[in-house]
Motif scaffolding. Structure first.
Motif, PDB file in Angstrom:
ATOM      1  N   ARG A 163       0.840  -1.187   0.000  1.00  0.00           N
ATOM      2  CA  ARG A 163       0.000   0.000   0.000  1.00  0.00           C
ATOM      3  C   ARG A 163       0.887   1.252   0.000  1.00  0.00           C
ATOM      4  O   ARG A 163       1.902   1.318   0.670  1.00  0.00           O
ATOM      5  CB  ARG A 163      -0.837  -0.070   1.271  1.00  0.00           C
ATOM      6  N   SER A 183     -18.152  -2.529  -5.726  1.00  0.00           N
ATOM      7  CA  SER A 183     -17.020  -2.289  -6.623  1.00  0.00           C
ATOM      8  C   SER A 183     -16.717  -3.568  -7.389  1.00  0.00           C
ATOM      9  O   SER A 183     -17.110  -4.656  -6.989  1.00  0.00           O
ATOM     10  CB  SER A 183     -15.775  -1.830  -5.848  1.00  0.00           C
ATOM     11  N   THR A 240     -13.330  -5.370  -9.651  1.00  0.00           N
ATOM     12  CA  THR A 240     -11.896  -5.252  -9.922  1.00  0.00           C
ATOM     13  C   THR A 240     -11.505  -6.207 -11.046  1.00  0.00           C
ATOM     14  O   THR A 240     -12.247  -7.134 -11.376  1.00  0.00           O
ATOM     15  CB  THR A 240     -11.028  -5.620  -8.691  1.00  0.00           C
ATOM     16  N   ILE A 279      -8.079   1.838  -0.054  1.00  0.00           N
ATOM     17  CA  ILE A 279      -8.863   2.094   1.155  1.00  0.00           C
ATOM     18  C   ILE A 279      -8.457   1.153   2.299  1.00  0.00           C
ATOM     19  O   ILE A 279      -9.186   1.000   3.275  1.00  0.00           O
ATOM     20  CB  ILE A 279     -10.390   2.002   0.899  1.00  0.00           C
ATOM     21  N   PHE A 319      -6.668 -10.557   4.577  1.00  0.00           N
ATOM     22  CA  PHE A 319      -6.598 -10.384   3.119  1.00  0.00           C
ATOM     23  C   PHE A 319      -6.005 -11.633   2.453  1.00  0.00           C
ATOM     24  O   PHE A 319      -6.349 -11.959   1.325  1.00  0.00           O
ATOM     25  CB  PHE A 319      -5.794  -9.131   2.770  1.00  0.00           C
ATOM     26  N   TRP A 337      -7.960 -13.509  -0.488  1.00  0.00           N
ATOM     27  CA  TRP A 337      -7.417 -13.766  -1.828  1.00  0.00           C
ATOM     28  C   TRP A 337      -7.292 -15.265  -2.129  1.00  0.00           C
ATOM     29  O   TRP A 337      -7.557 -15.703  -3.243  1.00  0.00           O
ATOM     30  CB  TRP A 337      -6.062 -13.059  -1.999  1.00  0.00           C
ATOM     31  N   ILE A 345     -17.542 -11.043  -1.548  1.00  0.00           N
ATOM     32  CA  ILE A 345     -16.687 -10.919  -2.736  1.00  0.00           C
ATOM     33  C   ILE A 345     -16.776 -12.214  -3.540  1.00  0.00           C
ATOM     34  O   ILE A 345     -16.652 -13.310  -2.980  1.00  0.00           O
ATOM     35  CB  ILE A 345     -15.222 -10.648  -2.341  1.00  0.00           C
ATOM     36  N   TYR A 376     -13.243  -9.660 -10.165  1.00  0.00           N
ATOM     37  CA  TYR A 376     -13.973  -9.897  -8.911  1.00  0.00           C
ATOM     38  C   TYR A 376     -14.994  -8.786  -8.686  1.00  0.00           C
ATOM     39  O   TYR A 376     -14.841  -7.664  -9.204  1.00  0.00           O
ATOM     40  CB  TYR A 376     -13.000  -9.966  -7.736  1.00  0.00           C
TER      41      TYR A 376
HETATM   42  C1  LIG Z   1     -13.320  -7.290  -5.309  1.00  0.00           C
HETATM   43  C2  LIG Z   1     -12.352  -6.935  -4.218  1.00  0.00           C
HETATM   44  C3  LIG Z   1     -12.720  -6.047  -3.230  1.00  0.00           C
HETATM   45  C4  LIG Z   1     -11.839  -5.674  -2.214  1.00  0.00           C
HETATM   46  N1  LIG Z   1     -12.270  -4.784  -1.280  1.00  0.00           N
HETATM   47  C5  LIG Z   1     -11.396  -4.351  -0.343  1.00  0.00           C
HETATM   48  C6  LIG Z   1     -11.800  -3.363   0.595  1.00  0.00           C
HETATM   49  O1  LIG Z   1     -12.950  -2.900   0.628  1.00  0.00           O
HETATM   50  N2  LIG Z   1     -10.878  -2.935   1.502  1.00  0.00           N
HETATM   51  C7  LIG Z   1      -9.598  -3.425   1.532  1.00  0.00           C
HETATM   52  O2  LIG Z   1      -8.798  -2.986   2.365  1.00  0.00           O
HETATM   53  N3  LIG Z   1      -9.204  -4.394   0.670  1.00  0.00           N
HETATM   54  C8  LIG Z   1     -10.074  -4.855  -0.251  1.00  0.00           C
HETATM   55  N4  LIG Z   1      -9.669  -5.818  -1.139  1.00  0.00           N
HETATM   56  C9  LIG Z   1      -8.343  -6.454  -0.940  1.00  0.00           C
HETATM   57  C10 LIG Z   1      -7.208  -5.650  -1.553  1.00  0.00           C
HETATM   58  O3  LIG Z   1      -7.047  -6.096  -2.888  1.00  0.00           O
HETATM   59  C11 LIG Z   1      -5.872  -5.873  -0.794  1.00  0.00           C
HETATM   60  O4  LIG Z   1      -5.549  -7.246  -0.771  1.00  0.00           O
HETATM   61  C12 LIG Z   1      -5.917  -5.367   0.647  1.00  0.00           C
HETATM   62  O5  LIG Z   1      -6.346  -4.033   0.703  1.00  0.00           O
HETATM   63  C13 LIG Z   1      -4.557  -5.489   1.335  1.00  0.00           C
HETATM   64  O6  LIG Z   1      -3.629  -4.708   0.663  1.00  0.00           O
HETATM   65  P1  LIG Z   1      -2.070  -4.972   0.765  1.00  0.00           P
HETATM   66  O7  LIG Z   1      -1.855  -6.398   0.382  1.00  0.00           O
HETATM   67  O8  LIG Z   1      -1.460  -4.017  -0.185  1.00  0.00           O
HETATM   68  O9  LIG Z   1      -1.709  -4.723   2.185  1.00  0.00           O
HETATM   69  C14 LIG Z   1     -10.525  -6.227  -2.168  1.00  0.00           C
HETATM   70  C15 LIG Z   1     -10.151  -7.125  -3.162  1.00  0.00           C
HETATM   71  C16 LIG Z   1     -11.047  -7.493  -4.169  1.00  0.00           C
HETATM   72  C17 LIG Z   1     -10.597  -8.476  -5.233  1.00  0.00           C
END
Ligand SMILES: Cc1cc2nc3c(=O)[nH]c(=O)nc-3n(C[C@H](O)[C@H](O)[C@H](O)COP(=O)(O)O)c2cc1C
Length: 181
Positions: A2, A23, A25, A57, A67, A71, A100, A113
Motif C-alpha cells: 500500500r 465495486s 476489480t 482504502i 486479506f 485472496w 466478494i 472480482y
Molecule cells: C473485489 C475486491 C474487493 C476488495 N475490497 C477491499 C476493501 O474494501 N478494503 C480493503 O482494504 N481491501 C479490499 N480488497 C483487498 C485488496 O485487494 C488488498 O488485498 C488489501 O487491501 C490489502 O492490501 P495490501 O496487500 O497491499 O496490504 C478487495 C479485493 C477485491 C478483489
C-alpha cells in the motif's frame, strides 16, 4: 504494498442499512467499477478510484492474514464473506460486511472480482474488531511481514479451531448472533 495513505482520524463513518457499496476489480484487484455509495462513503472521487488497487482504502489496523484468506478463497474461484475495516480519504474508518465473488469467462477462467458490502450490526463490529486487534498485535510482534502473517495465521487457526470453525463459519455465526442480539 500500500502507498502511504491518509492518517486515521479515529472517527467512524457508517452508512445506511439499505445501502450497498459496490465495486468491481480486475484479476489483480485494480478497481474497474465503483458505485455512488462507494464514492460517497470512501470520500474519493470516482476518477481517483478507477484503475487503482483496492488497497487504496486499506486500513493500517487490518490484519494482513484476513486479506490472505480473502485472496486465497477468491483465487480458488470461491466466494467469501468477510468483515473489513476501511480507511476513507479523510481518515475516517468504516466497517463493512463484504461479499466478494469471482467473475468467470465462458471458459470458466476468472476475469475479475465483484464486491457487495452491507453495513454490519454493531454487536458484530465489536466482536470482530477485538479479534482483528489480537491478530494485528501478533503480526506486529514479528520482524518481517511474512513472519507476522505466519504467526497470525496460526493464532487465527487456534482461536477458530477451538470453536471448531474456519473463517467462513465464524463470520456466519457472528452474522447470525448479531442479528439475534
Ligand atoms: C473485489 C475486491 C474487493 C476488495 N475490497 C477491499 C476493501 O474494501 N478494503 C480493503 O482494504 N481491501 C479490499 N480488497 C483487498 C485488496 O485487494 C488488498 O488485498 C488489501 O487491501 C490489502 O492490501 P495490501 O496487500 O497491499 O496490504 C478487495 C479485493 C477485491 C478483489
Amino acid at each position: 504494498m500500500r502507498q502511504v495513505g491518509p492518517t486515521p482520524s479515529g472517527i467512524e463513518r457508517t452508512f445506511g442499512d439499505e445501502e450497498i457499496i459496490v465495486s468491481k476489480t480486475d484479476r489483480r484487484g485494480f478497481i474497474t467499477y465503483a458505485n455512488d455509495v462507494f464514492v460517497r462513503v470512501s470520500g474519493y472521487r470516482e476518477d481517483e478510484l478507477l484503475g487503482k488497487p483496492h488497497s487504496i482504502i486499506r486500513h493500517p489496523e487490518m490484519p494482513r492474514i484476513v486479506f490472505r484468506v480473502l485472496w486465497q478463497t477468491i483465487e480458488r474461484g470461491e466466494e467469501i464473506f468477510a468483515f473489513v475495516n476501511n480507511l476513507a480519504a479523510d481518515g475516517a474508518n468504516y466497517w463493512v460486511l463484504a461479499h466478494i465473488s469471482p467473475s468467470f469467462d465462458a471458459d470458466g477462467r476468472i476475469v475479475g472480482y465483484h464486491s457487495n458490502r452491507r453495513s454490519p450490526r454493531r454487536a458484530a463490529i465489536t466482536e470482530i474488531a477485538a479479534l482483528y486487534e489480537r491478530l494485528r498485535a501478533e503480526e506486529l510482534r514479528h520482524h518481517s511481514p511474512v513472519a507476522g502473517m505466519e504467526a497470525s495465521g496460526q493464532l487465527l487457526a487456534h482461536l477458530l479451531g477451538a470453536r471448531d470453525q474456519d473463517y467462513d463459519a465464524f463470520v456466519w455465526d457472528l452474522i447470525n448472533r448479531a442479528e439475534a442480539a
